[in-house]
Structure formats: C-alpha cells, structure tokens
Enzyme design. Structure first.
Site, PDB file in Angstrom:
ATOM      1  N   THR A  23     -28.351  24.644   8.771  1.00 14.40           N
ATOM      2  CA  THR A  23     -28.462  25.962   8.146  1.00 14.40           C
ATOM      3  C   THR A  23     -28.153  25.828   6.660  1.00 14.40           C
ATOM      4  O   THR A  23     -27.117  25.282   6.292  1.00 14.40           O
ATOM      5  CB  THR A  23     -27.480  26.914   8.856  1.00 14.40           C
ATOM      6  OG1 THR A  23     -27.987  27.151  10.170  1.00 14.40           O
ATOM      7  CG2 THR A  23     -27.321  28.235   8.120  1.00 14.40           C
ATOM      8  N   GLY A  54     -31.409  26.359  11.845  1.00 15.68           N
ATOM      9  CA  GLY A  54     -31.589  27.380  12.861  1.00 15.68           C
ATOM     10  C   GLY A  54     -32.419  28.551  12.332  1.00 15.68           C
ATOM     11  O   GLY A  54     -32.164  29.044  11.236  1.00 15.68           O
ATOM     12  N   HIS A 173     -31.702  25.956  20.269  1.00 16.09           N
ATOM     13  CA  HIS A 173     -30.292  25.768  19.902  1.00 16.09           C
ATOM     14  C   HIS A 173     -29.438  26.370  21.008  1.00 16.09           C
ATOM     15  O   HIS A 173     -29.205  27.576  21.050  1.00 16.09           O
ATOM     16  CB  HIS A 173     -30.019  26.454  18.569  1.00 16.09           C
ATOM     17  CG  HIS A 173     -28.751  26.003  17.907  1.00 16.09           C
ATOM     18  ND1 HIS A 173     -27.822  25.190  18.532  1.00 16.09           N
ATOM     19  CD2 HIS A 173     -28.250  26.241  16.663  1.00 16.09           C
ATOM     20  CE1 HIS A 173     -26.815  24.955  17.701  1.00 16.09           C
ATOM     21  NE2 HIS A 173     -27.049  25.586  16.558  1.00 16.09           N
ATOM     22  N   ASN A 176     -23.163  24.951  19.778  1.00 16.30           N
ATOM     23  CA  ASN A 176     -22.391  25.483  18.646  1.00 16.30           C
ATOM     24  C   ASN A 176     -22.086  26.988  18.713  1.00 16.30           C
ATOM     25  O   ASN A 176     -21.941  27.650  17.680  1.00 16.30           O
ATOM     26  CB  ASN A 176     -23.092  25.156  17.311  1.00 16.30           C
ATOM     27  CG  ASN A 176     -23.252  23.656  17.117  1.00 16.30           C
ATOM     28  OD1 ASN A 176     -22.737  22.874  17.914  1.00 16.30           O
ATOM     29  ND2 ASN A 176     -23.978  23.242  16.090  1.00 16.30           N
ATOM     30  N   TYR A 178     -23.838  29.723  19.629  1.00 15.08           N
ATOM     31  CA  TYR A 178     -24.833  30.781  19.402  1.00 15.08           C
ATOM     32  C   TYR A 178     -25.274  31.345  20.759  1.00 15.08           C
ATOM     33  O   TYR A 178     -24.712  30.986  21.793  1.00 15.08           O
ATOM     34  CB  TYR A 178     -25.985  30.251  18.532  1.00 15.08           C
ATOM     35  CG  TYR A 178     -25.426  29.858  17.189  1.00 15.08           C
ATOM     36  CD1 TYR A 178     -24.972  30.846  16.305  1.00 15.08           C
ATOM     37  CD2 TYR A 178     -25.218  28.528  16.849  1.00 15.08           C
ATOM     38  CE1 TYR A 178     -24.357  30.510  15.104  1.00 15.08           C
ATOM     39  CE2 TYR A 178     -24.605  28.178  15.642  1.00 15.08           C
ATOM     40  CZ  TYR A 178     -24.186  29.177  14.779  1.00 15.08           C
ATOM     41  OH  TYR A 178     -23.558  28.858  13.605  1.00 15.08           O
ATOM     42  N   ASN A 233     -17.364  28.325  16.718  1.00 18.71           N
ATOM     43  CA  ASN A 233     -17.652  29.726  17.062  1.00 18.71           C
ATOM     44  C   ASN A 233     -16.941  30.180  18.335  1.00 18.71           C
ATOM     45  O   ASN A 233     -17.535  30.841  19.200  1.00 18.71           O
ATOM     46  CB  ASN A 233     -19.170  29.947  17.193  1.00 18.71           C
ATOM     47  CG  ASN A 233     -19.846  30.091  15.826  1.00 18.71           C
ATOM     48  OD1 ASN A 233     -19.213  30.505  14.855  1.00 18.71           O
ATOM     49  ND2 ASN A 233     -21.120  29.743  15.756  1.00 18.71           N
TER      50      ASN A 233
HETATM   51  C1  LIG Z   1     -24.550  22.498   6.222  1.00 18.19           C
HETATM   52  C2  LIG Z   1     -24.661  22.302   7.706  1.00 18.19           C
HETATM   53  C3  LIG Z   1     -25.374  23.219   8.458  1.00 18.19           C
HETATM   54  C4  LIG Z   1     -25.538  23.033   9.844  1.00 18.19           C
HETATM   55  N1  LIG Z   1     -26.320  23.913  10.544  1.00 18.19           N
HETATM   56  C5  LIG Z   1     -26.654  23.632  11.832  1.00 18.19           C
HETATM   57  C6  LIG Z   1     -27.649  24.386  12.506  1.00 18.19           C
HETATM   58  O1  LIG Z   1     -28.272  25.321  11.960  1.00 18.19           O
HETATM   59  N2  LIG Z   1     -27.943  24.051  13.782  1.00 18.19           N
HETATM   60  C7  LIG Z   1     -27.292  23.017  14.433  1.00 18.19           C
HETATM   61  O2  LIG Z   1     -27.607  22.747  15.590  1.00 18.19           O
HETATM   62  N3  LIG Z   1     -26.355  22.278  13.810  1.00 18.19           N
HETATM   63  C8  LIG Z   1     -26.040  22.526  12.521  1.00 18.19           C
HETATM   64  N4  LIG Z   1     -25.166  21.703  11.849  1.00 18.19           N
HETATM   65  C9  LIG Z   1     -24.618  20.510  12.524  1.00 18.19           C
HETATM   66  C10 LIG Z   1     -25.488  19.283  12.217  1.00 18.19           C
HETATM   67  O3  LIG Z   1     -26.753  19.381  12.832  1.00 18.19           O
HETATM   68  C11 LIG Z   1     -24.833  17.965  12.689  1.00 18.19           C
HETATM   69  O4  LIG Z   1     -24.633  18.018  14.082  1.00 18.19           O
HETATM   70  C12 LIG Z   1     -23.500  17.711  11.992  1.00 18.19           C
HETATM   71  O5  LIG Z   1     -23.649  17.826  10.576  1.00 18.19           O
HETATM   72  C13 LIG Z   1     -22.927  16.322  12.316  1.00 18.19           C
HETATM   73  O6  LIG Z   1     -23.821  15.326  11.898  1.00 18.19           O
HETATM   74  P1  LIG Z   1     -23.500  14.463  10.556  1.00 18.19           P
HETATM   75  O7  LIG Z   1     -22.145  13.831  10.777  1.00 18.19           O
HETATM   76  O8  LIG Z   1     -24.606  13.434  10.513  1.00 18.19           O
HETATM   77  O9  LIG Z   1     -23.504  15.389   9.402  1.00 18.19           O
HETATM   78  C14 LIG Z   1     -24.941  21.904  10.470  1.00 18.19           C
HETATM   79  C15 LIG Z   1     -24.198  20.997   9.715  1.00 18.19           C
HETATM   80  C16 LIG Z   1     -24.061  21.171   8.343  1.00 18.19           C
HETATM   81  C17 LIG Z   1     -23.304  20.132   7.544  1.00 18.19           C
END
Ligand SMILES: Cc1cc2nc3c(=O)[nH]c(=O)nc-3n(C[C@H](O)[C@H](O)[C@H](O)COP(=O)(O)O)c2cc1C
Length: 361
Positions: A23, A54, A173, A176, A178, A233
């Site tokens: 996001t 998302g 999704h 997390n 939702y 959440n």
């Molecule tokens: C800025 C940001 C926004 C995120 N938004 C979502 C999202 O919209 N949907 C989702 O499933 N996970 C979301 N996540 C989780 C990421 O998909 C991912 O699981 C998480 O960053 C861990 O991976 P990484 O260690 O490679 O960053 C978000 C993470 C970050 C950092």
C-alpha cells in the site's frame, strides 16, 4: 535459481522474484489510480511478478486514505496505463484485492459507503485520515447475510474488472487483518451463525469469495495471501489456528489456484511462523507457494534450493530499488527504504529511488 524463468501455470515469468503487495497511498482521494502509479510499477517491470498494493473491490472497502479501488469504469480506465506500462516492458502484474472491512475510517470512504465487518466491534487502534489525521477506527456495522452476499459479488466483479483493465490475475488479500481475515480470525469473528463459531464457519467467507472469483476469471489467474499467526490490525493467534489454516489451505488447493502466498512478518516484529507449519501449509495446499518477509537474495536462493518455496516475494527491497533484479544480477548494493515516505502523496520516495545505471552515469 531466483533469476531463472518460471511458469506460473500458463503465465510465463522472467524470474522467480515477486514484488510483494505494498500500500503506497498514491491514488486520488476518490480512490482513482494516478499516472505516477504507472511510472512506479513500470519502473519495476523486470521483476518476474508484480503484485500491486491492496485495491478495494468496493466503496465500503476503501477505508484508507488515497488507496486505489476497482469497482467502476473510471477506475478501469485509470488502471489501464499501469498494466500497459508493465506489459510494455515484458513484466506481469496481479492486482491485490483488499477490502479493509473494519480496518477503516468513514472519512476515507466515498460518499454513501459504510464501514462493515463480521461484528460491530470496532478495531482497536487508529486509522490515518487526510483531514484530522489519526482517528480511532470507525465502528463497523455487522454484516447481514445480504451484506455478505453483496461483498462476495463485489470481489468477483472487481476481479473481472481487473482482467478488463489488463491485469494478468488477482491476489485475494486474506491476510493482515482485512475483511477476509476478519472472518478467519477467531479473535475478531465472534459470530455464531453460518459465518462464525467454528473453524469451518470462519473459513467460509474466504472460501466463498475465492469460489466466486474463480468462477469469474478462472482459477489459474487467482492467488491468495494468508497470514496465520500474524498480529496486524488486532488479529493474533487463537486456539486451533494451525488446524483451521491447514483445513483452509486444503480447500483452497482443491480449487487449483495459481498460488498461495504466505506472510511471515517476524522480520517486522510479528510472531514467527514455524518452519514445520509452513511446510504443512504448503503440503495441504499442494500448489505453487510464495514465501515472503525479510528476504535478501541469499536467503531467497536458499529457500528455493531447499524446495521450501517456488517464488520469493520482496517488499521493502522492491519498494526502494526499481532495478532490484539488475542489482541481484550484478551484486550491486541496495538502496535503503525511506519509511517516512511509505504512505505520503507524490513522487518523493515513490518513483525517485535511483537505479544503478542512473547512479553510475
Ligand atoms: C509500505 C508497505 C505497505 C504494505 N502494504 C501491504 C498491502 O497492501 N498488502 C499486503 O498484503 N501486504 C502489505 N505489506 C506487507 C508486505 O507485502 C511484505 O509482506 C512485508 O513488507 C515484508 O516483506 P519485506 O521484509 O520483504 O519488506 C506492506 C508492507 C510495506 C512496507
């Protein structure tokens, strides 16, 4: 292995790198995708599979400021430049469908929309709004049978619109905290009707949504993201969580989905997901499996070599490195993500992360 081509069912991918859904809040206040979003995703097209941020399938699901939606013709038109930018550079892109449910504030919703959830208990915690800033999450209206049927139809309709807008598929999704996970999680879903009260009843909304989406666009274009043991959440583990998710994975596997995408946010402070449980979940699902959370190239190569996943998703590394795959290829160091611009409007911290070629030149 990570950088070798891979077939996601009938969808050819240039490598096994996945951009995790993130996001970024760069859509308009009316939840319309913007031109800079096409730039951002286009910059990252060398990644094997991009999963978008998302995207709400319903006015009721757009509970965060400036997140995009896909539930009307104007949004279809505004998404097309995004999918075209990725395809023009040989990439593939799935749209993550995210209904915020009770993780929402009315100030962020379009006029006429409302906050809904499995029950009328508000989510503990605050939601960002562009006017007054952080506000307590709004109190949801508990969904009736008719609301549930309507929401399931919205997921399916949004998936069809995603295909119309040029996406290669969708990711549901169900993680997390939702809407789908609000139904899955016993700490949130205290219903005692056909949609709560037992593991099978809590799984039902996820399964009915998936069935409807598969019927709309075909199983090979549908993936799903789960976060058993996640705490985001106001979810968290509950008695029988492992057995419930294994049952769910088994039922999803029977639908022959494109993939199961597992969230492990232990690198972000969430409880770890046991390796044995991940293996059992993967076996129960029986299809392609995406690992995510805290990966660098070496750990990704290892998880693939160990046969523990088919694809590996990168979140923050992909956010901060438009040329992530090139950097993996050459061993160039990665840009560090700037968390102060994760969710802010505009190009800063969005499309202005430098590629190596630009830095060297
Ligand atoms: C800025 C940001 C926004 C995120 N938004 C979502 C999202 O919209 N949907 C989702 O499933 N996970 C979301 N996540 C989780 C990421 O998909 C991912 O699981 C998480 O960053 C861990 O991976 P990484 O260690 O490679 O960053 C978000 C993470 C970050 C950092």
């Amino acid at each position: 292995m990570l950088l070798q081509p891979f077939s996601l069912g009938s969808i050819p991918l240039r490598n096994r790198v996945v951009m995790a859904p993130m996001t970024r809040n760069r859509a308009t206040a009316e939840h319309l995708p913007t031109a800079i979003m096409a730039d951002y995703y286009g910059q990252r097209a060398s990644i094997g599979l991009i999963v978008t941020e998302g995207v709400s399938p319903s006015p009721n699901g757009a509970g965060y400021a400036r997140i995009p939606g896909l539930y009307n013709a104007e949004q279809v038109a505004a998404w097309k430049p995004v999918t075209e930018a990725v395809h023009a550079r040989g990439g593939r892109i799935f749209m993550q469908i995210m209904h915020t449910g009770r993780a929402s504030h009315t100030a962020n919703l379009p006029v006429g929309a409302e906050v809904v959830g499995p029950t009328s208990v508000p989510m503990p915690g605050e939601i960002w709004t562009d006017g007054p800033g952080l506000q307590a999450a709004s109190t949801p209206r508990a969904m009736t049978e008719a609301d549930i049927a309507a929401a399931i139809a919205e997921y399916a309709s949004s998936a069809s619109l995603a295909i119309e807008a040029g996406f290669d598929g969708v990711e549901l999704h169900a993680a997390n905290g939702y809407l789908i996970e609000q139904f899955l999680n016993a700490n949130v879903n205290t219903r005692t009707d056909a949609w709560g009260g037992s593991s099978a009843a809590r799984d039902r909304f996820a399964l009915e949504v998936t069935r409807a989406v598969v019927a709309a666009i075909g199983s090979g274009r549908v993936g799903i993201r789960l976060s058993p043991f996640g705490a985001f959440n106001a979810t968290g583990a509950f008695d029988g969580v492992d057995a419930q998710f294994l049952e769910l994975a088994h039922a999803l596997g029977a639908m022959k989905l494109a993939y199961l995408h597992l969230v492990d946010h232990s690198s972000m402070g969430a409880p770890p997901v046991a390796a044995e449980f991940k293996a059992s979940l993967r076996t129960a699902f029986g299809g392609l499996f995406i690992a995510s959370g805290g990966f660098d190239r070496a750990r990704a190569e290892q998880v693939l070599a160990d046969g523990k996943a088919d694809l590996v998703a990168f979140g923050r590394p992909a956010l901060a490195n438009p040329d992530l795959v090139d950097r993996f290829t050459t061993g160039a160091p990665l840009n560090a993500p700037d968390f102060t611009t994760f969710y802010t409007p505009g190009v800063k911290g969005y499309t202005d992360y430098p590629a190596v070629a630009a830095t060297v030149a």
